[in-house]
Design a protein around this motif. Structure first.
Motif, PDB file in Angstrom:
ATOM      1  N   ARG A  72      96.411 -48.004  31.133  1.00 43.13           N
ATOM      2  CA  ARG A  72      96.868 -49.371  30.876  1.00 43.13           C
ATOM      3  C   ARG A  72      96.620 -50.267  32.091  1.00 43.13           C
ATOM      4  NH1 ARG A  72     102.725 -48.549  28.756  1.00 43.13           N
ATOM      5  NH2 ARG A  72     102.800 -50.759  28.289  1.00 43.13           N
ATOM      6  N   ALA A  73      96.866 -49.711  33.251  1.00 36.06           N
ATOM      7  CA  ALA A  73      96.675 -50.506  34.473  1.00 36.06           C
ATOM      8  C   ALA A  73      95.207 -50.907  34.614  1.00 36.06           C
ATOM      9  CB  ALA A  73      97.127 -49.699  35.680  1.00 36.06           C
ATOM     10  N   LYS A  74      94.344 -49.929  34.372  1.00 37.86           N
ATOM     11  CA  LYS A  74      92.914 -50.217  34.527  1.00 37.86           C
ATOM     12  C   LYS A  74      92.442 -51.194  33.454  1.00 37.86           C
ATOM     13  CE  LYS A  74      91.307 -46.873  37.614  1.00 37.86           C
ATOM     14  NZ  LYS A  74      92.105 -45.665  37.686  1.00 37.86           N
ATOM     15  N   LEU A  75      92.970 -51.018  32.264  1.00 41.41           N
ATOM     16  CA  LEU A  75      92.595 -51.920  31.167  1.00 41.41           C
ATOM     17  C   LEU A  75      93.057 -53.343  31.490  1.00 41.41           C
ATOM     18  CD1 LEU A  75      91.200 -51.613  28.380  1.00 41.41           C
ATOM     19  CD2 LEU A  75      93.475 -51.715  27.376  1.00 41.41           C
ATOM     20  N   ALA A  76      94.251 -53.430  32.066  1.00 41.57           N
ATOM     21  CA  ALA A  76      94.788 -54.749  32.445  1.00 41.57           C
ATOM     22  C   ALA A  76      93.899 -55.389  33.506  1.00 41.57           C
ATOM     23  CB  ALA A  76      96.211 -54.592  32.951  1.00 41.57           C
ATOM     24  N   GLN A  77      93.419 -54.535  34.391  1.00 39.23           N
ATOM     25  CA  GLN A  77      92.532 -55.021  35.459  1.00 39.23           C
ATOM     26  C   GLN A  77      91.239 -55.593  34.854  1.00 39.23           C
ATOM     27  OE1 GLN A  77      92.264 -51.906  38.343  1.00 39.23           O
ATOM     28  NE2 GLN A  77      91.028 -53.146  39.700  1.00 39.23           N
ATOM     29  N   ILE A  78      90.688 -54.848  33.931  1.00 37.31           N
ATOM     30  CA  ILE A  78      89.466 -55.302  33.265  1.00 37.31           C
ATOM     31  C   ILE A  78      89.732 -56.617  32.546  1.00 37.31           C
ATOM     32  CG2 ILE A  78      87.873 -54.809  31.368  1.00 37.31           C
ATOM     33  CD1 ILE A  78      88.084 -51.842  32.161  1.00 37.31           C
ATOM     34  N   ARG A  79      90.882 -56.653  31.881  1.00 36.95           N
ATOM     35  CA  ARG A  79      91.272 -57.853  31.136  1.00 36.95           C
ATOM     36  C   ARG A  79      91.357 -59.067  32.056  1.00 36.95           C
ATOM     37  NH1 ARG A  79      94.555 -59.118  26.436  1.00 36.95           N
ATOM     38  NH2 ARG A  79      95.555 -61.071  26.920  1.00 36.95           N
ATOM     39  N   GLN A  80      91.974 -58.813  33.194  1.00 35.02           N
ATOM     40  CA  GLN A  80      92.160 -59.884  34.185  1.00 35.02           C
ATOM     41  C   GLN A  80      90.808 -60.444  34.640  1.00 35.02           C
ATOM     42  OE1 GLN A  80      95.100 -60.974  35.846  1.00 35.02           O
ATOM     43  NE2 GLN A  80      93.805 -62.442  36.904  1.00 35.02           N
ATOM     44  N   ILE A  81      89.917 -59.527  35.011  1.00 35.46           N
ATOM     45  CA  ILE A  81      88.593 -59.945  35.479  1.00 35.46           C
ATOM     46  C   ILE A  81      87.856 -60.701  34.376  1.00 35.46           C
ATOM     47  CG2 ILE A  81      86.331 -59.091  36.208  1.00 35.46           C
ATOM     48  CD1 ILE A  81      87.918 -56.739  37.550  1.00 35.46           C
ATOM     49  N   HIS A  98      89.029 -62.389  31.845  1.00 33.47           N
ATOM     50  CA  HIS A  98      89.548 -63.730  31.595  1.00 33.47           C
ATOM     51  C   HIS A  98      89.219 -64.703  32.722  1.00 33.47           C
ATOM     52  CE1 HIS A  98      91.536 -63.348  27.769  1.00 33.47           C
ATOM     53  NE2 HIS A  98      91.877 -62.130  28.119  1.00 33.47           N
ATOM     54  N   THR A  99      89.285 -64.203  33.940  1.00 34.52           N
ATOM     55  CA  THR A  99      88.942 -65.058  35.083  1.00 34.52           C
ATOM     56  C   THR A  99      87.492 -65.534  34.973  1.00 34.52           C
ATOM     57  OG1 THR A  99      90.357 -63.611  36.358  1.00 34.52           O
ATOM     58  CG2 THR A  99      89.071 -65.191  37.599  1.00 34.52           C
ATOM     59  N   GLU A 100      86.610 -64.568  34.693  1.00 31.14           N
ATOM     60  CA  GLU A 100      85.189 -64.914  34.611  1.00 31.14           C
ATOM     61  C   GLU A 100      84.929 -65.871  33.450  1.00 31.14           C
ATOM     62  OE1 GLU A 100      82.579 -63.946  36.761  1.00 31.14           O
ATOM     63  OE2 GLU A 100      84.365 -63.503  37.917  1.00 31.14           O
ATOM     64  N   LEU A 101      85.568 -65.565  32.331  1.00 28.21           N
ATOM     65  CA  LEU A 101      85.374 -66.389  31.143  1.00 28.21           C
ATOM     66  C   LEU A 101      85.794 -67.829  31.412  1.00 28.21           C
ATOM     67  CD1 LEU A 101      84.360 -65.562  28.318  1.00 28.21           C
ATOM     68  CD2 LEU A 101      86.711 -65.687  27.542  1.00 28.21           C
TER      69      LEU A 101
END
Length: 317
Positions: free
Chosen positions: A121-130, A132-135
């Motif tokens: 979950r932590a890693k998935l959240a990290q991916i999600r964060q990146i 959204h930031t990039e988007l």
DNA sequence: TACCATGATTTACT
DNA sequence: AGTAAATCATGGTA
């Protein structure tokens, strides 16, 4: 800034391409035309409007009407996957539930464990964060660039006819360019999620013994709560944090420990005594450290370790 | 390699 | 939903 509207210049202006920058068109004019342009400025307004009309009729901007953006199936697939993985879409709840369901479907594991895996979950959240930031960055850049181009076109519209359709087309082109960049982002995000998931599932299949320290922490809790070795949700969470494992693993461990202890108390006697002493020592040290505070009453530390477990759940068959 | 330890899963129960 | 009990599957070791 000037524009030459004589026949030669008009032809030159329109023939190469409507999207040729004005400066380039002017640059291409012959010296005689440039001279001519300076002389015929009195007719400019009238001819300008005629030009607009001609342009409208000749269908120079007809391409824009034909370029209806088809929905890219690849993009749809990526979007769906990101949504299913919980990377795109709502922050919590739906997203993670979908991710859990997807993980469960892919690995055939219980959804509980897939949700609980904190690392995953932590890693998935990290991916999600990146993601959204990039988007967001791309969207911002796209908007800025669109505004910039619109301003340019608006400026140019003073010197050459620019139809709204043309502007629309230009905006569409910009959006297409940026969405192809976004597609790349989506693609690499999907790849990252797939890698994470495969790693996660592989890790789950391979059973690893907990670290010595983790086992010690769990045992300490177990033997110091022997009269009631059922940690609350909060206690489980804390133990999980301390041991670097998931809450589910803590639950599993306690489930196994209770049943195995109960089945063979004799075998665990030595272990129980060791931990009873350890807990007592810890408790003494703690009370010495905080004598000002009220004395600690640590569970059942130091008590004889012949306790029998309270019966819960189903009765033995 | 056999054997035991141990973490995870499944099933049934309350 | 949380648990007991049985069972599976893998890790560790003599």
């Amino acid at each position: 800034m000037y524009v030459c509207v004589c026949a030669v210049c008009v032809c030159f202006f329109f023939l190469p391409s409507i999207s040729l920058p004005l400066s380039l068109s002017l640059f291409s004019l012959s010296p005689s035309c440039r001279k001519h342009a300076l002389n015929c400025h009195r007719m400019k307004p009238a001819l300008f409007s005629v030009l607009c009309e001609i342009k409208e009729k000749t269908g120079l901007s007809i391409r824009s009407a034909q370029e209806e953006e088809p929905v890219d199936p690849q993009l749809m697939r990526l979007d769906n996957m990101l949504l299913a993985e919980g990377v795109a879409g709502p922050e919590k709840g739906g997203g993670s539930a979908a991710a859990a369901a997807a993980a469960a479907a892919a690995g055939g594991v219980s959804p509980d464990n897939s949700i609980e895996h904190s690392d995953y979950r932590a890693k998935l959240a990290q991916i999600r964060q990146i993601y959204h930031t990039e988007l967001e960055k791309y969207e911002q850049a796209c908007n800025e660039f669109t505004t910039h181009v619109m301003n340019l076109l608006r400026e140019q519209s003073r010197t050459r006819p620019i139809s709204p359709k043309e502007i629309e087309r230009m905006v569409a082109i910009i959006h297409r360019k940026f969405s192809s960049i976004q597609m790349q982002l989506k693609q690499s995000t999907c790849e990252a999620v797939m890698i994470l998931r495969s790693r996660f599932l592989d890790a789950r299949r391979k059973r690893r013994n907990f670290s010595k320290q983790a086992t010690e922490i769990l045992n300490e809790y177990f033997y110091s709560h022997l009269s009631n070795p059922y940690p609350s949700e909060e206690a489980k969470e804390e133990l999980a944090k301390k041991c670097g494992i998931t809450v589910s693993q803590v639950s599993n461990w306690f489930g196994n420990k209770r049943i195995r202890y109960k089945k063979n108390i004799g075998k665990f006697q030595e272990e129980a005594n060791i931990y009873a002493v350890k807990t007592a020592v810890n408790a003494t040290a703690a009370s010495q450290n905080s004598q000002a505070n009220s004395p600690v009453t640590p569970t059942s530390a130091g008590r004889p370790t012949h306790a029998t477990l309270p019966s819960r759940g189903r009765s033995p068959t």
